[in-house]
Design a protein around this motif. Structure first.
Motif: not given
Length: 84
Positions: A19-48
Protein backbone atom coordinates in the motif's frame (compact mmCIF):
# COMPACT_ATOMS: atom_id res chain seq x y z
CA UNK A 1 19.35 -13.68 -5.89
CA UNK A 2 15.72 -14.77 -5.81
CA UNK A 3 12.86 -13.04 -4.07
CA UNK A 4 9.39 -14.34 -3.25
CA UNK A 5 6.50 -11.90 -3.21
CA UNK A 6 4.64 -12.11 0.08
CA UNK A 7 0.87 -12.65 0.00
CA UNK A 8 -0.49 -9.21 0.91
CA UNK A 9 -3.90 -10.67 1.75
CA UNK A 10 -2.52 -12.97 4.44
CA UNK A 11 0.45 -10.91 5.58
CA UNK A 12 -0.36 -7.50 7.17
CA UNK A 13 3.27 -6.34 6.89
CA UNK A 14 3.33 -7.17 3.18
CA UNK A 15 0.01 -5.36 2.70
CA UNK A 16 1.34 -2.26 4.45
CA UNK A 17 4.48 -2.23 2.29
CA UNK A 18 2.47 -2.75 -0.90
CA UNK A 19 0.00 0.00 0.00
CA UNK A 20 2.82 2.40 0.83
CA UNK A 21 4.53 1.71 -2.50
CA UNK A 22 1.33 2.19 -4.51
CA UNK A 23 0.51 5.42 -2.71
CA UNK A 24 4.02 6.74 -3.37
CA UNK A 25 3.57 6.01 -7.09
CA UNK A 26 0.23 7.84 -7.02
CA UNK A 27 1.89 10.92 -5.50
CA UNK A 28 4.92 10.86 -7.82
CA UNK A 29 4.64 13.22 -10.78
CA UNK A 30 5.51 11.56 -14.09
CA UNK A 31 5.93 14.81 -16.03
CA UNK A 32 3.23 13.62 -18.43
CA UNK A 33 -0.29 14.88 -18.98
CA UNK A 34 -3.51 13.19 -20.08
CA UNK A 35 -3.20 14.89 -23.45
CA UNK A 36 0.17 13.17 -24.00
CA UNK A 37 -1.71 9.85 -24.10
CA UNK A 38 -4.56 11.06 -26.31
CA UNK A 39 -7.02 11.13 -23.42
CA UNK A 40 -9.77 13.61 -24.28
CA UNK A 41 -10.80 16.46 -22.02
CA UNK A 42 -8.81 18.87 -19.89
CA UNK A 43 -5.02 18.58 -19.68
CA UNK A 44 -4.41 16.93 -16.31
CA UNK A 45 -1.15 15.75 -14.73
CA UNK A 46 -0.55 12.00 -14.73
CA UNK A 47 1.15 10.24 -11.79
CA UNK A 48 3.64 7.41 -12.20
CA UNK A 49 0.89 5.00 -11.10
CA UNK A 50 -1.46 6.44 -13.73
CA UNK A 51 1.17 5.76 -16.42
CA UNK A 52 1.09 2.04 -15.56
CA UNK A 53 -2.72 2.07 -15.71
CA UNK A 54 -2.73 3.87 -19.07
CA UNK A 55 -0.15 1.46 -20.55
CA UNK A 56 -2.21 -1.49 -19.32
CA UNK A 57 -5.36 -0.13 -20.93
CA UNK A 58 -3.61 0.73 -24.20
CA UNK A 59 -1.98 -2.68 -24.70
CA UNK A 60 -4.96 -4.63 -23.41
CA UNK A 61 -7.61 -3.17 -25.69
CA UNK A 62 -6.54 -4.92 -28.89
CA UNK A 63 -9.59 -6.73 -30.18
CA UNK A 64 -9.79 -10.47 -30.79
CA UNK A 65 -10.15 -10.95 -33.73
CA UNK A 66 -8.33 -7.80 -34.82
CA UNK A 67 -11.36 -6.54 -36.73
CA UNK A 68 -13.63 -7.15 -33.72
CA UNK A 69 -14.83 -4.95 -30.90
CA UNK A 70 -12.35 -4.67 -27.99
CA UNK A 71 -15.27 -3.99 -25.62
CA UNK A 72 -16.64 -7.44 -26.46
CA UNK A 73 -13.40 -9.45 -26.51
CA UNK A 74 -9.87 -8.18 -26.05
CA UNK A 75 -6.38 -9.49 -25.24
CA UNK A 76 -6.56 -8.87 -21.52
CA UNK A 77 -9.90 -9.08 -19.77
CA UNK A 78 -12.45 -10.43 -22.16
CA UNK A 79 -10.54 -13.23 -23.80
CA UNK A 80 -10.01 -16.93 -23.16
CA UNK A 81 -6.57 -16.43 -21.58
CA UNK A 82 -7.65 -13.94 -18.90
CA UNK A 83 -7.20 -16.21 -15.88
CA UNK A 84 -4.19 -18.24 -17.11
Amino acid sequence: MSWIRQNAVKNPDALAKYSKAVNRLKLEKSGKFTTDFGIPGDKNPVSSYDVFVIWHIQVSNAAIPLCGDPMVRNWAHRGPVFLP
